[in-house]
Design an enzyme around this catalytic site. Structure first.
Site, PDB file in Angstrom:
ATOM      1  N   GLY A  29       0.805  -1.214   0.000  1.00 38.00           N
ATOM      2  CA  GLY A  29       0.000   0.000   0.000  1.00 38.00           C
ATOM      3  C   GLY A  29       0.834   1.258   0.000  1.00 38.00           C
ATOM      4  N   ASN A  30       0.268   2.314  -0.538  1.00 33.81           N
ATOM      5  CA  ASN A  30       0.950   3.600  -0.602  1.00 33.81           C
ATOM      6  C   ASN A  30      -0.060   4.710  -0.833  1.00 33.81           C
ATOM      7  OD1 ASN A  30       0.709   3.525  -3.706  1.00 33.81           O
ATOM      8  ND2 ASN A  30       1.970   1.731  -3.274  1.00 33.81           N
ATOM      9  N   SER A  46       9.631   3.084  -1.448  1.00 33.47           N
ATOM     10  CA  SER A  46       9.366   1.668  -1.711  1.00 33.47           C
ATOM     11  C   SER A  46       9.898   0.779  -0.590  1.00 33.47           C
ATOM     12  CB  SER A  46      10.050   1.285  -3.033  1.00 33.47           C
ATOM     13  OG  SER A  46       9.787  -0.052  -3.342  1.00 33.47           O
ATOM     14  N   GLY A  47       9.058  -0.146  -0.130  1.00 33.06           N
ATOM     15  CA  GLY A  47       9.511  -1.198   0.778  1.00 33.06           C
ATOM     16  C   GLY A  47       9.935  -0.769   2.168  1.00 33.06           C
ATOM     17  N   SER A  75       7.761   4.497  -4.153  1.00 36.91           N
ATOM     18  CA  SER A  75       6.918   3.308  -4.293  1.00 36.91           C
ATOM     19  C   SER A  75       6.953   2.758  -5.719  1.00 36.91           C
ATOM     20  CB  SER A  75       5.488   3.709  -3.939  1.00 36.91           C
ATOM     21  OG  SER A  75       4.592   2.786  -4.508  1.00 36.91           O
ATOM     22  N   ASP A  77       4.634   1.705  -7.352  1.00 32.11           N
ATOM     23  CA  ASP A  77       3.410   2.108  -8.067  1.00 32.11           C
ATOM     24  C   ASP A  77       3.410   3.585  -8.470  1.00 32.11           C
ATOM     25  OD1 ASP A  77       1.915  -0.432  -7.799  1.00 32.11           O
ATOM     26  OD2 ASP A  77       2.073   0.009  -5.663  1.00 32.11           O
ATOM     27  N   HIS A  96      -3.296   3.384  -2.876  1.00 32.44           N
ATOM     28  CA  HIS A  96      -3.326   2.012  -3.384  1.00 32.44           C
ATOM     29  C   HIS A  96      -3.144   1.079  -2.197  1.00 32.44           C
ATOM     30  CE1 HIS A  96      -2.769  -1.485  -5.788  1.00 32.44           C
ATOM     31  NE2 HIS A  96      -1.487  -1.621  -5.487  1.00 32.44           N
ATOM     32  N   HIS A  98      -3.893  -3.308  -0.838  1.00 34.15           N
ATOM     33  CA  HIS A  98      -4.359  -4.649  -1.179  1.00 34.15           C
ATOM     34  C   HIS A  98      -5.319  -5.099  -0.080  1.00 34.15           C
ATOM     35  CE1 HIS A  98      -0.949  -5.883  -4.171  1.00 34.15           C
ATOM     36  NE2 HIS A  98      -1.362  -4.652  -4.374  1.00 34.15           N
ATOM     37  N   ASP A 121     -24.493   6.115  -0.507  1.00 37.45           N
ATOM     38  CA  ASP A 121     -24.096   7.364   0.155  1.00 37.45           C
ATOM     39  C   ASP A 121     -22.829   7.938  -0.486  1.00 37.45           C
ATOM     40  OD1 ASP A 121     -26.121   7.481   2.024  1.00 37.45           O
ATOM     41  OD2 ASP A 121     -24.992   6.394   3.564  1.00 37.45           O
ATOM     42  N   HIS A 172      -5.550  -7.528  -9.588  1.00 37.21           N
ATOM     43  CA  HIS A 172      -4.578  -6.812  -8.770  1.00 37.21           C
ATOM     44  C   HIS A 172      -5.270  -6.323  -7.499  1.00 37.21           C
ATOM     45  CE1 HIS A 172      -1.265  -3.458  -8.657  1.00 37.21           C
ATOM     46  NE2 HIS A 172      -1.357  -4.140  -7.550  1.00 37.21           N
ATOM     47  N   TYR A 230     -27.198  16.134   4.870  1.00 43.12           N
ATOM     48  CA  TYR A 230     -26.478  15.216   5.772  1.00 43.12           C
ATOM     49  C   TYR A 230     -25.401  15.985   6.528  1.00 43.12           C
ATOM     50  CZ  TYR A 230     -23.425  11.442   7.294  1.00 43.12           C
ATOM     51  OH  TYR A 230     -22.651  10.620   8.042  1.00 43.12           O
TER      52      TYR A 230
HETATM   53 ZN    ZN Z   1      -0.472  -3.388  -5.749  1.00 41.38          ZN
END
Ligand code: ZN
Length: 232
Positions: A29-30, A46-47, A75, A77, A96, A98, A121, A172, A230
């Site tokens: 995720g990022n 990244s990582g 990242s 991505d 992003h 998972h 909504d 993905h 709302y």
């Molecule tokens: Zn991914």
């Protein structure tokens, strides 16, 4: 101090929300946060595990995907984020993950049907699932092409990215976005909740019907329409 400090801080804060909301495991995720005037965005390196992140570790990248400030690699991505920022000029945050249920729908290559008012909504359409990418796209500039796969799906389905702020990429996982990084994170959490509910709905009743148009309209407009009522 870097002129990008504010987006580094925003991207850091938004990234740190992902594990808190249960949307990521390990380094999956990022989140990125953009400044249109500077033509750049800050994104997670990244990582790097979330507990080791700091605002200073965020990487600054332009809308063509070139790193312009930062010691770490951005990242993997990053190019998907860059393509979306470059082409969708009203977004300033992208996420992003998972996250389990949204990713399960992506792996099943299915749009998430609008079954209930929780979904309505937030958006009036089924949550689109972009088809898995062709081999040529995968073997080429994969992350860059992922951005185009998302945009092509919106074009083909006649969807407006300002109204539908989320997508599943077939096989993905999801991407979400918004006017701010905070809104993009919020959308990721909403997507995961809606994906979970839709999954259970189909377990209980395989032929559960889509929500009626009148209810879709009512729920969306009371939150987003010109006469919305709302909240405070
Ligand atoms: Zn991914």
């Amino acid at each position: 101090m870097s002129k990008y400090q504010h987006i580094k801080q925003t991207a850091y804060d938004a990234n740190m929300q992902l594990p808190k909301l249960g949307l990521v495991l390990f380094t999956f995720g990022n989140v990125s946060a953009a400044d249109r005037a500077l033509g750049a965005f800050a994104i997670k390196p990244s990582g790097v595990p979330y507990e080791e992140l700091t605002p200073e570790k965020m990487v600054i990248v332009d809308f063509d995907g070139n790193t312009i400030e930062g010691d770490l690699r951005p990242s993997s991505d990053t190019k998907t984020h860059a393509v979306l920022y470059k082409n969708w000029e009203h977004i300033n945050g992208i996420v992003h993950t998972h996250s389990t249920y949204a990713t399960a729908w992506a792996q099943s290559q299915r749009d998430i049907p609008i079954f209930g008012t929780t979904h309505a909504d937030h958006l009036t359409a089924d949550i689109p699932c972009a088809p898995p990418m062709h081999d040529k796209m995968i073997e080429g500039d994969y992350e860059y092409q992922t951005g185009f796969q998302i945009m092509d799906t919106f074009k083909e389905q006649g969807l407006d990215y300002k109204e539908v702020e989320m997508v599943l990429v077939g096989n993905h996982a999801p991407f979400t976005w918004g006017k701010t990084a905070e809104k993009a994170v919020y959308n990721s959490a909403v997507l995961e909740a809606v994906a979970h509910m839709a999954y259970i709905t189909e377990q209980i009743n395989q032929s559960a019907p889509r929500l009626k148009d009148s209810l879709i309209k009512k729920h969306y407009e009371r939150k987003h329409g010109p006469d919305s009522y709302y909240g405070q």
